[in-house]
Scaffold this motif. Structure first.
Motif, PDB file in Angstrom:
ATOM      1  N   UNK A   1       0.917  -1.182   0.074  1.00 60.82           N
ATOM      2  CA  UNK A   1      -0.202   0.020   0.086  1.00 60.82           C
ATOM      3  C   UNK A   1       1.096   1.217   0.044  1.00 60.82           C
ATOM      4  N   UNK A   2       0.350   2.400  -0.671  1.00 54.70           N
ATOM      5  CA  UNK A   2       1.064   3.526  -0.346  1.00 54.70           C
ATOM      6  C   UNK A   2       1.281   4.058   0.792  1.00 54.70           C
ATOM      7  N   UNK A   3       2.479   4.812   1.321  1.00 49.82           N
ATOM      8  CA  UNK A   3       2.699   5.148   2.600  1.00 49.82           C
ATOM      9  C   UNK A   3       1.552   5.952   3.300  1.00 49.82           C
ATOM     10  N   UNK A   4       0.914   6.758   2.393  1.00 59.07           N
ATOM     11  CA  UNK A   4      -0.177   7.446   3.071  1.00 59.07           C
ATOM     12  C   UNK A   4      -1.389   6.934   3.334  1.00 59.07           C
ATOM     13  N   UNK A   5      -1.361   5.519   3.024  1.00 59.89           N
ATOM     14  CA  UNK A   5      -2.380   4.614   3.631  1.00 59.89           C
ATOM     15  C   UNK A   5      -1.970   3.756   4.774  1.00 59.89           C
ATOM     16  N   UNK A   6      -2.988   3.322   5.437  1.00 58.66           N
ATOM     17  CA  UNK A   6      -2.553   2.269   6.360  1.00 58.66           C
ATOM     18  C   UNK A   6      -2.126   1.013   5.599  1.00 58.66           C
ATOM     19  N   UNK A   7      -1.340   0.075   6.290  1.00 59.15           N
ATOM     20  CA  UNK A   7      -0.982  -1.086   5.776  1.00 59.15           C
ATOM     21  C   UNK A   7      -1.967  -2.207   5.978  1.00 59.15           C
TER      22      UNK A   7
ATOM     23  N   UNK B   1       5.455  -2.417   7.616  1.00 61.74           N
ATOM     24  CA  UNK B   1       6.688  -2.375   7.468  1.00 61.74           C
ATOM     25  C   UNK B   1       7.009  -1.396   6.336  1.00 61.74           C
ATOM     26  N   UNK B   2       7.854  -0.604   6.595  1.00 63.65           N
ATOM     27  CA  UNK B   2       8.302   0.256   5.246  1.00 63.65           C
ATOM     28  C   UNK B   2       9.506  -0.403   4.576  1.00 63.65           C
ATOM     29  N   UNK B   3       9.081  -0.567   3.353  1.00 69.65           N
ATOM     30  CA  UNK B   3       9.893  -1.351   2.398  1.00 69.65           C
ATOM     31  C   UNK B   3      10.432  -0.468   1.132  1.00 69.65           C
ATOM     32  N   UNK B   4      11.842  -0.502   0.989  1.00 68.08           N
ATOM     33  CA  UNK B   4      12.254   0.226  -0.322  1.00 68.08           C
ATOM     34  C   UNK B   4      12.003  -0.491  -1.318  1.00 68.08           C
TER      35      UNK B   4
ATOM     36  N   UNK C   1       3.246   2.117  -6.344  1.00 69.21           N
ATOM     37  CA  UNK C   1       2.661   2.734  -5.230  1.00 69.21           C
ATOM     38  C   UNK C   1       3.598   3.370  -4.670  1.00 69.21           C
ATOM     39  N   UNK C   2       5.088   3.177  -4.959  1.00 64.44           N
ATOM     40  CA  UNK C   2       5.988   3.959  -4.270  1.00 64.44           C
ATOM     41  C   UNK C   2       5.970   5.425  -3.998  1.00 64.44           C
ATOM     42  N   UNK C   3       6.148   6.009  -2.853  1.00 63.67           N
ATOM     43  CA  UNK C   3       5.962   7.357  -2.731  1.00 63.67           C
ATOM     44  C   UNK C   3       7.403   7.797  -3.272  1.00 63.67           C
ATOM     45  N   UNK C   4       7.619   9.186  -3.035  1.00 61.96           N
ATOM     46  CA  UNK C   4       8.664   9.829  -3.654  1.00 61.96           C
ATOM     47  C   UNK C   4      10.036   9.373  -3.350  1.00 61.96           C
ATOM     48  N   UNK C   5      10.180   8.857  -1.949  1.00 59.08           N
ATOM     49  CA  UNK C   5      11.191   8.376  -1.648  1.00 59.08           C
ATOM     50  C   UNK C   5      11.396   6.936  -2.027  1.00 59.08           C
TER      51      UNK C   5
ATOM     52  N   UNK D   1       4.300   0.471   1.944  1.00 58.38           N
ATOM     53  CA  UNK D   1       3.706  -0.121   3.214  1.00 58.38           C
ATOM     54  C   UNK D   1       3.594  -1.444   2.862  1.00 58.38           C
ATOM     55  N   UNK D   2       4.296  -2.207   3.548  1.00 60.48           N
ATOM     56  CA  UNK D   2       3.842  -3.733   3.455  1.00 60.48           C
ATOM     57  C   UNK D   2       3.384  -4.077   4.944  1.00 60.48           C
ATOM     58  N   UNK D   3       2.414  -5.243   4.668  1.00 57.45           N
ATOM     59  CA  UNK D   3       1.885  -5.745   6.165  1.00 57.45           C
ATOM     60  C   UNK D   3       2.681  -6.240   6.958  1.00 57.45           C
ATOM     61  N   UNK D   4       2.465  -6.130   8.435  1.00 57.04           N
ATOM     62  CA  UNK D   4       3.107  -6.719   9.383  1.00 57.04           C
ATOM     63  C   UNK D   4       2.946  -8.246   9.418  1.00 57.04           C
ATOM     64  N   UNK D   5       2.983  -9.154   8.560  1.00 53.66           N
ATOM     65  CA  UNK D   5       2.607 -10.355   8.807  1.00 53.66           C
ATOM     66  C   UNK D   5       3.625 -11.500   8.924  1.00 53.66           C
ATOM     67  N   UNK D   6       3.753 -12.263   9.774  1.00 51.43           N
ATOM     68  CA  UNK D   6       5.049 -13.220   9.672  1.00 51.43           C
ATOM     69  C   UNK D   6       4.454 -14.477   9.283  1.00 51.43           C
ATOM     70  N   UNK D   7       4.925 -14.837   8.081  1.00 45.36           N
ATOM     71  CA  UNK D   7       4.220 -16.328   7.264  1.00 45.36           C
ATOM     72  C   UNK D   7       4.452 -17.441   8.218  1.00 45.36           C
ATOM     73  N   UNK D   8       5.604 -17.613   9.064  1.00 51.56           N
ATOM     74  CA  UNK D   8       5.884 -18.610   9.966  1.00 51.56           C
ATOM     75  C   UNK D   8       4.895 -18.860  11.136  1.00 51.56           C
ATOM     76  N   UNK D   9       4.377 -17.640  11.542  1.00 47.85           N
ATOM     77  CA  UNK D   9       3.483 -17.420  12.623  1.00 47.85           C
ATOM     78  C   UNK D   9       2.178 -18.206  12.111  1.00 47.85           C
TER      79      UNK D   9
END
Lengths: 104, 117, 137
Positions: free
Chosen positions: C36-42, C76-79, C85-89, C93-101
């Motif tokens: 998701x773009x950084x302007x929105x929630x993940x 998580x902010x990922x470059x 969808x990337x912002x100017x930097x 925004x990626x979701x904070x989900x752990x696949x193993x869990x």
């Protein structure tokens, strides 16, 4: 006109206790248990068991019965009690007929 | 013991209601993917209880209503687990009520046969 | 639903809850790479909250879903500058989900679902035995 001899026999007749038959809940007991009373009690408890089974059956129909086995046990009990009472009655009638057939 | 006493009428009404419930449950399961389908629910117990409490002849029929469960995106609100449980529950109750009816007939038969034991 | 076969109904309520849990887990795993773009929630992880039904001190009547709560909206902010969808930097925004869990939770939900199925099976057998009391074969 009174005949004293017959009057004496009459007094003897009324003083002997009446015979107990296979039925007759009002007979006086000369032995330990009165068979008629037993049969009367038996019929009452069969009636009670059938009523109890009916109540549980109605509960089962409306879904209010909490324990299924309560109903199954009650229905088995009332069936067996009915069959037992019928068997006892048959044997009693058979015994009575045997006695009546005895040559005197 | 007449064959149309309160208990027998209540039991036959229950049989009718339970078999209606079986049919509606089968309908629900068949329509588990139909968009917009609302699951049906059969209620005969409340009518039966009310008739018994009022002392009226408990000759009631089941009413079919709609389940109040929330719907998914396609408008369907059938829950497979609820329907499976309902099938098992209704099947067992049907067996129980059939047994009750059989018992009543058996008692009558015993009295009629009398010496046939 | 009648109280007569209470064990079956309790296990049935468990089936509903565990199925919803499995749905939530599969949704989380499916969206594990939803940027998701950084302007929105993940994309927020879904947690199913369950609570027992019935009063304490009596035999309960099963379990029910008491709510769905959502995870961390920060993510998580990922470059990733190639992402549309990337912002100017260049961050998304990626979701904070752990696949193993999520996999561990999936196994737990599946086992719980199977356990409830086993309860229904056993309870149905027991009740059918009770219905055989006094039957002459």
């Amino acid at each position: 006109m009174s005949i004293p001899a017959i009057g004496g026999i009459g007094a003897a007749l009324t003083s002997t206790p009446p015979l107990t038959g296979p039925v007759g809940p009002s007979d006086a007991t000369t032995t330990g248990t009165d068979f008629g009373k037993l049969l009367g009690h038996g019929l009452q408890s069969v009636q009670d068991a059938q009523t109890h089974t009916d109540q549980l059956a109605v509960q089962a129909a409306t879904g209010d019965l909490t324990d299924v086995h309560d109903y199954m046990i009650a229905s088995t009990q009332s069936t067996l009690m009915t069959e037992l009472t019928v068997a006892v009655r048959n044997k009693a009638v058979e015994a009575f007929n045997d006695i009546m057939r005895m040559p005197l | 013991m007449p064959l149309d006493d309160v208990t027998m009428t209540a039991l036959t009404s229950a049989l009718r209601g339970l078999s209606l419930r079986q049919r509606i449950t089968a309908d629900n399961i068949a329509n588990i993917n139909t968009p917009g389908y609302q699951a049906g629910r059969v209620d005969f117990e409340s009518a039966l209880r009310a008739a018994l409490n009022d002392g009226v002849t408990p000759e009631v029929a089941g009413t079919v209503g709609e389940s109040a469960a929330p719907s998914r995106e396609d408008g369907n609100n059938v829950n497979l687990d609820d329907e499976s449980v309902s099938m098992i529950d209704t099947g067992l109750r049907y067996q129980l009520v059939v047994d009750a009816v059989n018992t009543k007939f058996q008692l009558l038969r015993d009295a009629i046969k009398g010496g046939g034991l | 639903m009648s109280d007569m076969f209470g064990a079956i109904n309790s296990a049935g309520s468990g089936l509903t809850v565990y199925r919803q849990w499995l749905d939530a887990i599969s949704d989380n795993i499916a969206n594990i790479n939803t940027a998701r773009p950084t302007s929105e929630a993940a994309f927020q992880q879904r947690w199913v909250e369950a609570a027992p039904t019935g009063q304490p001190g009596e035999a309960g009547s099963g379990v029910a879903v008491s709510g769905i709560s959502l995870g961390d909206p920060q993510g998580r902010l990922v470059y990733d500058p190639q992402n549309p969808l990337a912002d100017k930097n260049g961050y998304v925004r990626m979701p904070d989900i752990d696949l193993g869990e999520q996999m561990v939770q999936m196994i737990m939900a599946q086992r719980a679902y199977q356990a409830n199925l086993a309860v229904i099976d056993r309870a149905r057998d027991a009740y059918q035995q009770a219905l055989q009391i006094g039957r002459q074969s």
